[in-house]
Write a protein that holds these residues in place. Structure first.
Motif, PDB file in Angstrom:
ATOM      1  N   MET A  92       0.825  -1.201   0.000  1.00 19.73           N
ATOM      2  CA  MET A  92       0.000   0.000   0.000  1.00 19.73           C
ATOM      3  C   MET A  92       0.869   1.265   0.000  1.00 19.73           C
ATOM      4  N   THR A  96       1.350   4.680  -2.717  1.00 14.76           N
ATOM      5  CA  THR A  96       0.673   5.895  -2.259  1.00 14.76           C
ATOM      6  C   THR A  96       1.632   7.000  -1.839  1.00 14.76           C
ATOM      7  N   ASN A  97       2.958   6.739  -1.827  1.00 10.58           N
ATOM      8  CA  ASN A  97       3.870   7.800  -1.404  1.00 10.58           C
ATOM      9  C   ASN A  97       4.125   8.780  -2.539  1.00 10.58           C
ATOM     10  N   VAL A 203      -6.609   1.186  -4.528  1.00 14.99           N
ATOM     11  CA  VAL A 203      -5.408   2.026  -4.498  1.00 14.99           C
ATOM     12  C   VAL A 203      -4.657   1.945  -5.822  1.00 14.99           C
ATOM     13  N   THR A 206      -6.530   3.862  -8.573  1.00 19.02           N
ATOM     14  CA  THR A 206      -6.332   5.302  -8.395  1.00 19.02           C
ATOM     15  C   THR A 206      -4.926   5.710  -8.816  1.00 19.02           C
ATOM     16  N   PHE A 207      -3.932   4.912  -8.422  1.00 19.35           N
ATOM     17  CA  PHE A 207      -2.535   5.165  -8.779  1.00 19.35           C
ATOM     18  C   PHE A 207      -2.376   5.250 -10.294  1.00 19.35           C
TER      19      PHE A 207
END
Length: 218
Positions: A92, A96-97, A203, A206-207
């Protein structure tokens, strides 16, 4: 010219400047002369004393970005999680970073270089996979995972998520990208590694959409 008594300081300054320019201008638009000019007090000859080529400096910048945004180091500190939960957390965090998006935004085509791809493959096996292996082995010990070959499972996970699933190396639309992700979900579930759940699916979708938006804006 006096001998540089602190070459490591000069090397860090070159890396600082190169990282800044790559993020601002992009890899292809940034030249070694741009880096030298930005530093102001370094000759091209002095630059080549530390880095032999443009590919050398980009490899060093990639390594730095990876270290600064290392999801495994952050996850190791989450002692309340079991092995499976640590794997999910690391996956994750890796998608997300902000550093991940910065790297993709600044260097969209560099991984087409065979030498750089080869270096990334080696890094996957030598650097990332051992961390994943330790989480898998922890999961086997605490009962959250049942994996027969932790080392091989870790290497497979690292290579497929970092190379085959990379939107930099393989440019596909979001629909095709998610088919690849769901294929990996079935593949990993089949070997007892259920790390891709519904939250991670969202996630990753979205990425990829953010990557597509960056490409349209560039």
């Amino acid at each position: 010219m006096p001998r540089n008594k602190h070459p490591e300081i000069t090397e860090q300054r070159i890396l600082d400047t190169a990282t800044k320019l790559f993020l601002e201008k992009g890899w292809e638009q940034t030249t070694i002369q741009n880096i030298v000019d930005e530093l102001g007090d370094l000759t091209r000859g002095a630059f080549y004393h530390h880095f032999n080529s443009k590919e050398d400096i980009i490899n060093a910048v990639l390594d730095r970005l990876a270290l600064e945004n290392n999801p495994f180091e952050k996850t190791k500190k989450m002692t309340e999680l079991n092995g499976l939960e640590k794997l999910k957390s690391a996956l994750m965090l890796s998608f997300t970073n902000e550093g991940q998006l910065d790297a993709i935004k600044s260097i969209p085509t560099i991984l087409k270089s065979p030498q750089i791809i080869a270096n990334q493959l080696k890094d996957c096996i030598n650097t990332g996979a051992p961390d994943i292996q330790s989480f898998i082995e922890e999961g086997v010990m605490d009962g959250s995972l049942s994996i027969h070959y932790p080392k091989q499972a870790a290497e497979t996970l690292m290579l497929l998520t970092n190379i085959w699933l990379s939107p930099i190396i393989f440019s596909v639309d979001t629909e095709e990208y998610m088919k690849k992700v769901k294929h990996l979900q079935e593949l990993f579930n089949g070997i007892g590694l259920p790390i891709i759940d519904e939250e991670i699916l969202r996630v990753l979708e979205t990425f990829h959409k953010e990557i597509c938006n960056l490409n349209r804006l560039s």
